[in-house]
Design an enzyme around this catalytic site. Sequence first.
Site, PDB file in Angstrom:
ATOM      1  N   ASN A  13       0.862  -1.185   0.000  1.00  0.00           N
ATOM      2  CA  ASN A  13       0.000   0.000   0.000  1.00  0.00           C
ATOM      3  C   ASN A  13       0.898   1.235   0.000  1.00  0.00           C
ATOM      4  O   ASN A  13       1.500   1.573   1.015  1.00  0.00           O
ATOM      5  CB  ASN A  13      -0.904  -0.030   1.244  1.00  0.00           C
ATOM      6  CG  ASN A  13      -1.817   1.181   1.319  1.00  0.00           C
ATOM      7  OD1 ASN A  13      -1.933   1.956   0.367  1.00  0.00           O
ATOM      8  ND2 ASN A  13      -2.471   1.353   2.454  1.00  0.00           N
ATOM      9  N   LYS A  15       0.005   4.255  -0.271  1.00  0.00           N
ATOM     10  CA  LYS A  15      -0.666   5.401   0.372  1.00  0.00           C
ATOM     11  C   LYS A  15      -0.501   6.645  -0.501  1.00  0.00           C
ATOM     12  O   LYS A  15      -0.536   6.545  -1.726  1.00  0.00           O
ATOM     13  CB  LYS A  15      -0.167   5.572   1.802  1.00  0.00           C
ATOM     14  CG  LYS A  15      -0.285   4.259   2.599  1.00  0.00           C
ATOM     15  CD  LYS A  15      -0.023   4.409   4.061  1.00  0.00           C
ATOM     16  CE  LYS A  15      -0.166   3.050   4.744  1.00  0.00           C
ATOM     17  NZ  LYS A  15      -0.039   3.151   6.214  1.00  0.00           N
ATOM     18  N   HIS A  97      -9.356   0.331   5.055  1.00  0.00           N
ATOM     19  CA  HIS A  97      -8.086   0.602   5.714  1.00  0.00           C
ATOM     20  C   HIS A  97      -8.311   1.533   6.906  1.00  0.00           C
ATOM     21  O   HIS A  97      -9.183   2.398   6.878  1.00  0.00           O
ATOM     22  CB  HIS A  97      -7.088   1.220   4.735  1.00  0.00           C
ATOM     23  CG  HIS A  97      -5.687   1.249   5.262  1.00  0.00           C
ATOM     24  ND1 HIS A  97      -5.235   2.229   6.112  1.00  0.00           N
ATOM     25  CD2 HIS A  97      -4.643   0.397   5.085  1.00  0.00           C
ATOM     26  CE1 HIS A  97      -3.972   1.983   6.424  1.00  0.00           C
ATOM     27  NE2 HIS A  97      -3.587   0.892   5.808  1.00  0.00           N
ATOM     28  N   GLU A  99      -6.847   4.064   7.933  1.00  0.00           N
ATOM     29  CA  GLU A  99      -6.788   5.498   7.634  1.00  0.00           C
ATOM     30  C   GLU A  99      -8.095   5.983   7.032  1.00  0.00           C
ATOM     31  O   GLU A  99      -8.524   7.117   7.270  1.00  0.00           O
ATOM     32  CB  GLU A  99      -5.592   5.785   6.724  1.00  0.00           C
ATOM     33  CG  GLU A  99      -4.269   5.684   7.482  1.00  0.00           C
ATOM     34  CD  GLU A  99      -3.112   5.213   6.640  1.00  0.00           C
ATOM     35  OE1 GLU A  99      -3.184   5.277   5.397  1.00  0.00           O
ATOM     36  OE2 GLU A  99      -2.112   4.753   7.237  1.00  0.00           O
ATOM     37  N   GLU A 167      -4.793  -5.471  10.494  1.00  0.00           N
ATOM     38  CA  GLU A 167      -3.794  -4.439  10.730  1.00  0.00           C
ATOM     39  C   GLU A 167      -4.081  -3.728  12.045  1.00  0.00           C
ATOM     40  O   GLU A 167      -4.933  -2.836  12.097  1.00  0.00           O
ATOM     41  CB  GLU A 167      -3.809  -3.409   9.596  1.00  0.00           C
ATOM     42  CG  GLU A 167      -3.411  -3.948   8.246  1.00  0.00           C
ATOM     43  CD  GLU A 167      -3.072  -2.822   7.289  1.00  0.00           C
ATOM     44  OE1 GLU A 167      -1.911  -2.724   6.896  1.00  0.00           O
ATOM     45  OE2 GLU A 167      -3.973  -2.033   6.961  1.00  0.00           O
ATOM     46  N   GLY A 173       2.787   2.175  10.737  1.00  0.00           N
ATOM     47  CA  GLY A 173       3.642   3.344  10.577  1.00  0.00           C
ATOM     48  C   GLY A 173       4.305   3.815  11.854  1.00  0.00           C
ATOM     49  O   GLY A 173       4.934   4.867  11.886  1.00  0.00           O
ATOM     50  N   SER A 213       3.778  -2.160  10.218  1.00  0.00           N
ATOM     51  CA  SER A 213       5.239  -2.045  10.336  1.00  0.00           C
ATOM     52  C   SER A 213       5.965  -3.331   9.955  1.00  0.00           C
ATOM     53  O   SER A 213       6.987  -3.691  10.557  1.00  0.00           O
ATOM     54  CB  SER A 213       5.637  -1.591  11.752  1.00  0.00           C
ATOM     55  OG  SER A 213       5.138  -0.298  12.015  1.00  0.00           O
TER      56      SER A 213
END
Length: 251
Positions: A13, A15, A97, A99, A167, A173, A213
Site C-alpha cells: 500500500n 498510500k 483501511h 486510515e 492491521e 507506521g 510495520s
Amino acid sequence: MAGNNRKFFVGGNWKMNGSKDSINEICGWLTAGDTGDTDVVVGPPTAYLGYVQEKLAGSGVHAAAQNCYKVPKGAFTGEISPAMIKDIGCEWVILGHSERRNVFGETDELIAEKIEHALAEGLKVIACIGEKLEEREAGKTEEVVFRQTKAFKDKVKDWSKVVLAYEPVWAIGTGKVATPQQAQEVHARLRTWLSENVSPAVANSLRIIYGGSVSASNCNDLATQGDIDGFLVGGASLKPDFVKIINARKA
C-alpha cells in the site's frame, strides 16, 4: 509453516506517496525481482493507478486501487468506482483501511456497502480490519475485529475474491509491530470466528494477511506462523527490500 493450500499473498500500500520518477524506479526493481509463487499486488495513488498498471503489465504483479465508492457513477466528487478501476485493467481494491476509517470517518456500514458493490462489479477486495491501541489495552481486540468482519460478511457471496487484512492500528507506521505470537493469536481467532459464522470451508481457504510495520527484518518470523498467509505492507513496499518481504515464506 502453514499446513494448508493458501497461496502466500503480499500487498504493497503506497498510500499518498510517489511520483513518476519514483514509480519508474519501484516498478524496475519489482519486475526484475523474484516474486516466486507469491501473489503480489501494489496500491499506488489513484493519479498513478493506470500508469502503474501499464508499467507492471505482463510481470505477474498487479495494481490495486486504494479505495472506491459504493455506486457505479454519479455526483460524488473525488471518488472513483469499481467500473472505472476495471476499465483501466485493474482487478483489485483495498477497502476499510484504518486510515479510511479513522482519518476520513468511514463507518463499518459504509465499508460493507463498498465491499458489496466492488465484489458485485467483479473486483477482488483486500478488506482491512484492526483495533486501535486503546481498544487492545482494554481487551477489546476480538470484539472490534469480529464486529468489523461481521459488518460485511453477509455481503460476500464468493470469499475466493477476498483477502482479509488484519492491521492493528497501533502498529501501522509506528515502528511497533505485533509479535508473531500476537498476530497469530488474532488470525487464529478470526479463523475460528469465520468457521462458526460463515463456514469451515471459508475459514480454511480465506487468506488472512498481517499489516503493521512489516519489514525485511521481521517478515520471516511472522511468515512462519500457521495462520498468517502474507502481508499488507506500507512504507516498506516503496523500498527494494519489499522483494525480501514477498519472499518471506522461502527463507
